[in-house]
Design a protein around this motif. Structure first.
Motif, PDB file in Angstrom:
ATOM      1  N   ASP A  12      -3.204 -15.465  -1.446  1.00 10.35           N
ATOM      2  CA  ASP A  12      -4.306 -16.178  -1.810  1.00 10.35           C
ATOM      3  C   ASP A  12      -4.949 -15.122  -2.957  1.00 10.35           C
ATOM      4  N   SER A  13      -5.081 -14.271  -3.229  1.00  6.66           N
ATOM      5  CA  SER A  13      -5.717 -13.972  -4.456  1.00  6.66           C
ATOM      6  C   SER A  13      -4.857 -13.779  -6.252  1.00  6.66           C
ATOM      7  N   ALA A  24       6.479   5.394  13.054  1.00  3.96           N
ATOM      8  CA  ALA A  24       5.884   5.925  13.492  1.00  3.96           C
ATOM      9  C   ALA A  24       5.072   5.173  15.478  1.00  3.96           C
ATOM     10  N   GLU A  79       9.234   3.434   7.662  1.00  2.00           N
ATOM     11  CA  GLU A  79       9.139   2.498   7.569  1.00  2.00           C
ATOM     12  C   GLU A  79       9.420   1.298   9.242  1.00  2.00           C
ATOM     13  N   ALA A  80       8.805   1.394   9.685  1.00  5.10           N
ATOM     14  CA  ALA A  80       9.106   0.478  11.248  1.00  5.10           C
ATOM     15  C   ALA A  80      10.414  -0.454  10.897  1.00  5.10           C
ATOM     16  N   SER A 111       0.744  -0.873   0.018  1.00  7.88           N
ATOM     17  CA  SER A 111      -0.470  -0.277   0.158  1.00  7.88           C
ATOM     18  C   SER A 111       0.819   1.455  -0.198  1.00  7.88           C
ATOM     19  N   THR A 129       4.276  -7.187   4.644  1.00  8.26           N
ATOM     20  CA  THR A 129       3.563  -9.144   4.873  1.00  8.26           C
ATOM     21  C   THR A 129       4.839  -9.445   3.650  1.00  8.26           C
ATOM     22  N   TRP A 130       4.804  -9.128   2.128  1.00 11.33           N
ATOM     23  CA  TRP A 130       5.736 -10.106   1.587  1.00 11.33           C
ATOM     24  C   TRP A 130       7.424  -9.516   2.010  1.00 11.33           C
ATOM     25  N   TRP A 170      -6.262  -7.068  -1.967  1.00 14.02           N
ATOM     26  CA  TRP A 170      -6.106  -5.607  -1.165  1.00 14.02           C
ATOM     27  C   TRP A 170      -6.346  -4.262  -2.007  1.00 14.02           C
ATOM     28  N   TYR A 182       3.001  -6.847  13.649  1.00  9.27           N
ATOM     29  CA  TYR A 182       4.582  -7.426  13.223  1.00  9.27           C
ATOM     30  C   TYR A 182       4.678  -8.304  14.160  1.00  9.27           C
TER      31      TYR A 182
HETATM   32  C1  LIG Z   1       0.513 -13.911   4.788  1.00  6.46           C
HETATM   33  C2  LIG Z   1      -0.879 -13.206   3.788  1.00  6.46           C
HETATM   34  C3  LIG Z   1      -0.684 -13.447   2.650  1.00  6.46           C
HETATM   35  C4  LIG Z   1      -1.677 -12.731   2.248  1.00  6.46           C
HETATM   36  N1  LIG Z   1      -2.599 -12.938   0.996  1.00  6.46           N
HETATM   37  C5  LIG Z   1      -2.953 -12.034   0.434  1.00  6.46           C
HETATM   38  C6  LIG Z   1      -3.617 -11.991  -0.892  1.00  6.46           C
HETATM   39  O1  LIG Z   1      -3.143 -12.827  -1.631  1.00  6.46           O
HETATM   40  N2  LIG Z   1      -4.310 -10.977  -1.573  1.00  6.46           N
HETATM   41  C7  LIG Z   1      -4.872  -9.799  -0.704  1.00  6.46           C
HETATM   42  O2  LIG Z   1      -5.691  -9.474  -1.106  1.00  6.46           O
HETATM   43  N3  LIG Z   1      -3.894  -9.982   0.118  1.00  6.46           N
HETATM   44  C8  LIG Z   1      -3.252 -11.032   1.302  1.00  6.46           C
HETATM   45  N4  LIG Z   1      -2.486 -10.569   2.389  1.00  6.46           N
HETATM   46  C9  LIG Z   1      -3.340  -9.399   3.061  1.00  6.46           C
HETATM   47  C10 LIG Z   1      -1.694  -8.513   2.416  1.00  6.46           C
HETATM   48  O3  LIG Z   1      -1.512  -8.280   3.483  1.00  6.46           O
HETATM   49  C11 LIG Z   1      -2.050  -7.678   1.667  1.00  6.46           C
HETATM   50  O4  LIG Z   1      -2.434  -7.705   0.240  1.00  6.46           O
HETATM   51  C12 LIG Z   1      -0.861  -6.533   1.508  1.00  6.46           C
HETATM   52  O5  LIG Z   1      -0.156  -7.178   1.558  1.00  6.46           O
HETATM   53  C13 LIG Z   1      -0.862  -5.440   2.085  1.00  6.46           C
HETATM   54  O6  LIG Z   1      -0.397  -4.398   2.629  1.00  6.46           O
HETATM   55  P1  LIG Z   1       0.090  -2.926   3.342  1.00  6.46           P
HETATM   56  O7  LIG Z   1       1.147  -2.102   2.598  1.00  6.46           O
HETATM   57  O8  LIG Z   1      -0.824  -2.774   3.413  1.00  6.46           O
HETATM   58  O9  LIG Z   1       0.312  -3.825   4.374  1.00  6.46           O
HETATM   59  P2  LIG Z   1       1.574  -4.897   5.134  1.00  6.46           P
HETATM   60  O10 LIG Z   1       1.919  -5.568   3.850  1.00  6.46           O
HETATM   61  O11 LIG Z   1       1.538  -5.295   6.812  1.00  6.46           O
HETATM   62  O12 LIG Z   1       2.573  -3.528   5.134  1.00  6.46           O
HETATM   63  C14 LIG Z   1       2.778  -2.249   6.429  1.00  6.46           C
HETATM   64  C15 LIG Z   1       3.994  -1.839   6.784  1.00  6.46           C
HETATM   65  O13 LIG Z   1       3.906  -0.982   7.510  1.00  6.46           O
HETATM   66  C16 LIG Z   1       4.955  -0.911   8.644  1.00  6.46           C
HETATM   67  N5  LIG Z   1       4.328  -0.166   9.869  1.00  6.46           N
HETATM   68  C17 LIG Z   1       3.646  -0.959  10.243  1.00  6.46           C
HETATM   69  N6  LIG Z   1       3.117  -0.246  11.353  1.00  6.46           N
HETATM   70  C18 LIG Z   1       4.402   0.903  11.972  1.00  6.46           C
HETATM   71  C19 LIG Z   1       4.983   1.831  12.302  1.00  6.46           C
HETATM   72  N7  LIG Z   1       3.985   2.787  13.062  1.00  6.46           N
HETATM   73  N8  LIG Z   1       5.416   2.559  12.159  1.00  6.46           N
HETATM   74  C20 LIG Z   1       6.542   2.910  10.436  1.00  6.46           C
HETATM   75  N9  LIG Z   1       5.946   1.344  10.030  1.00  6.46           N
HETATM   76  C21 LIG Z   1       5.214   0.443  10.413  1.00  6.46           C
HETATM   77  C22 LIG Z   1       5.430  -2.717   8.050  1.00  6.46           C
HETATM   78  O14 LIG Z   1       6.597  -2.935   9.170  1.00  6.46           O
HETATM   79  C23 LIG Z   1       4.913  -2.636   7.193  1.00  6.46           C
HETATM   80  O15 LIG Z   1       6.021  -2.825   6.348  1.00  6.46           O
HETATM   81  C24 LIG Z   1      -1.667 -11.686   2.596  1.00  6.46           C
HETATM   82  C25 LIG Z   1      -1.728 -11.411   4.295  1.00  6.46           C
HETATM   83  C26 LIG Z   1      -0.891 -12.333   4.391  1.00  6.46           C
HETATM   84  C27 LIG Z   1      -0.619 -11.738   5.908  1.00  6.46           C
END
Ligand SMILES: Cc1cc2nc3c(=O)[nH]c(=O)nc-3n(C[C@H](O)[C@H](O)[C@H](O)COP(=O)(O)OP(=O)(O)OC[C@H]3O[C@@H](n4cnc5c(N)ncnc54)[C@H](O)[C@@H]3O)c2cc1C
Length: 509
Positions: free
Chosen positions: A75-76, A123, A55-56, A34, A63-64, A409, A163
């Motif tokens: 899983d999508s 943060a 980024e913490a 995201s 996630t990845w 997502w 995390y």
């Molecule tokens: C094993 C697994 C498989 C998944 N497969 C799918 C899928 O196939 N399809 C789907 O749609 N979704 C899936 N998901 C959901 C998945 O989390 C999302 O698809 C997507 O990766 C989320 O991205 P994101 O960047 O929003 O969050 P994240 O990938 O969780 O990244 C968040 C980032 O923010 C950082 N962060 C968090 N808190 C703080 C803070 N306070 N200060 C600074 N940095 C911070 C973290 O360190 C991390 O790097 C899956 C989740 C898991 C756990």
């Protein structure tokens, strides 16, 4: 909001000592799927705005990068989990974790977003000052400093779970078990499971991924589930994408496959809601075909309706193939206690295990554990209502990226990023410095933010903001409807309040 003065000690003192703090137009929290997508949209629409990504961790990808268990995969499908602006080119529609991480890294590198990431910056607290019309963000760095940064707009892309650790219910007798217990969120790199007897506790996406992956080398893998989940096989390679290859330009092919998948998943979701019995039989039909008539299909027949909880997809029916081969099996029962050699179940059955994997899920964590304050008063997110599923009522200049629960997502996080850019453009062109969603219509009632009945959602409901009964406070969980609303609905919709002295109204959105 306005709970108590309990967090006053944590509250950063704004203004006076923040004048020297580094200032940004936008601060993004999180460098996962995201955060990188949000940065792309922001810098493309506003080359002159300055922003940073906090980024913490010391790595990109969220996630990845975190999850390292055997077989970790999406899983999508990647045509909808990939960004709209950057085609997924790999042949695999269901991709492995390392390929997804590489895709995120390459995207960040290609658009020079990687230079904007401040690694090891967690943060912790964000304080809004109405007088200064800005956020002061308190950040803990990996070298044990606490620094403050200020910004006009705070954009949270921190995902949805903790995390630090996964969800672990805890069972009697765990300390006397002589084998190894692992949680998928903290997979030991050196874990050797070759020829070992493995029990995976759980029936969600992680369990159905792990079981066939480990069954390739383990002696046997049991998936121990308290209750079954809907499991739907689909081809690892998308046949339509395969057919299109070479016939149309790659970018057009990506768009076509993406829309095919959006429409197909919307259709399956809607059909599950309207004709659950027909869907149950349709889903079960695949298992019957793969496992033959002698299999006990109670293990694959949930008590709830399809899409009351997330559906599990399995590429090329890998789980069913492992069961058919005899290297994996499903046991539906409750864990009574760990023993020295494995697990005893409520039925009295004993499962001998060298390794037990607790695929028991995630701990939901809102805003990456950040606390919010407005003019010194703490914000309780559970008392707010989400505006378009991405802003909180009464919280100014603030957005959160959260994906769909019934589709990929990124579909929603991309739309959210586009909407944030529209909103910032509207503010710039009208000279507004502050935008705040205000719920003024008393006929709008509160509803739970997420309709799923999955355990991790139920455990977190009291932390989550509510959604409203009507637009723009109601979540569609439908990409096509959201797309129309996020891209074309007027920004000034009566629910968003704009303040700041308008300079000259140069354009309308
Ligand atoms: C094993 C697994 C498989 C998944 N497969 C799918 C899928 O196939 N399809 C789907 O749609 N979704 C899936 N998901 C959901 C998945 O989390 C999302 O698809 C997507 O990766 C989320 O991205 P994101 O960047 O929003 O969050 P994240 O990938 O969780 O990244 C968040 C980032 O923010 C950082 N962060 C968090 N808190 C703080 C803070 N306070 N200060 C600074 N940095 C911070 C973290 O360190 C991390 O790097 C899956 C989740 C898991 C756990």
């Amino acid at each position: 909001m306005g709970e108590s003065a309990a967090v006053a000690a944590d509250t950063p003192r704004p203004l006076d000592d923040d004048r020297r703090a580094e200032h940004f137009d936008v601060l993004i929290v999180g460098a996962g799927l995201s955060g990188i997508g949000a940065a792309y949209h922001l810098q493309t629409e506003f080359p002159a705005k300055n922003y940073a990504i906090l980024e913490a961790r010391n790595a990109i990808g969220g996630t990845w990068d975190l999850f390292r268990y055997p077989g970790v995969r999406s899983d999508s499908d990647m045509y909808t989990l990939g960004y709209r602006f950057r085609p997924w080119r790999d042949a695999k529609a269901i991709a492995d974790g390392p390929s997804i991480l590489e895709y995120i890294r390459e995207t960040a590198c290609e658009y020079a977003i990687d230079r904007k990431i401040r690694y090891g910056h967690r943060a912790k607290l964000a304080h809004w000052s109405s007088a200064g019309a800005r956020w002061t963000v308190e950040v803990a760095t990996s070298d044990d400093r606490t620094i403050r940064l200020t910004c006009n707009f705070l954009y949270i892309c921190s995902g949805y779970y903790d995390y630090a650790e996964g969800y672990m219910p805890g069972w009697p007798g765990m300390d006397r078990f002589t084998g190894t217990i692992v949680h998928p969120q903290k997979w030991p790199e050196a874990l050797d499971y070759k020829d070992k007897r493995v029990v995976v506790i759980g029936s969600g996406a992680t369990a159905v991924t792990l079981v066939p992956a480990m069954a390739d080398t383990a002696r046997h893998v049991v998936m121990l589930q308290r209750s079954p989940t809907y499991i739907l096989p689909l081809p690892a390679e998308d046949p339509f994408a395969h057919w299109l290859r070479g016939k149309v330009p790659a970018r057009l092919a990506y768009t076509l496959v993406r829309w095919k998948n959006v429409l197909l998943s919307t259709y399956l979701y809607q059909k599950s809601r309207r004709r659950p019995e027909a869907m149950k039989q349709w889903i079960l039909g695949f298992a019957k075909q793969a496992l033959g008539p002698d299999y006990d299909f109670r293990h694959l027949s949930p008590r709830y309706n399809p899409w009351d909880q997330r559906l599990c997809l399995i590429p090329d029916a890998d789980l069913f193939r492992a069961i058919h081969r005899g290297t994996a099996s499903i046991v539906t029962d409750e864990l009574d206690t760990f023993t020295e050699t494995g697990l005893r179940l409520r039925s009295g059955q004993e499962l001998v295990a060298d390794i037990v994997v607790t695929a028991t899920g995630l701990k939901v964590l809102l805003l990456g554990g950040m606390k919010l304050c407005i003019d010194g008063a703490p914000v309780n997110p559970a008392r707010t209502m989400t505006y378009k599923g991405m802003m909180y009522s009464d919280v100014p200049n603030f957005a959160v990226s959260l994906g769909y629960t019934n589709a990929s997502w990124t579909l929603k996080s991309d739309l959210t990023a586009e909407y944030v850019c529209r909103l910032l453009k509207h503010m710039d062109s009208h000279g507004y410095s502050v935008c705040t969603p205000r719920k003024r219509d008393p006929s709008i009632t509160e509803q739970p933010a997420i309709g799923l009945t999955s355990g991790y959602i139920r455990r977190a409901l009291d932390q989550l903001p509510k959604q409203g009964s009507k637009r723009p406070w109601r979540l569609h969980q439908n990409y096509a409807l959201d797309m129309l609303e996020f891209r074309f609905a007027p920004i000034a919709d009566g629910a968003l309040e704009f303040t700041g002295v308008p300079r000259v109204a140069r354009a309308t959105s």
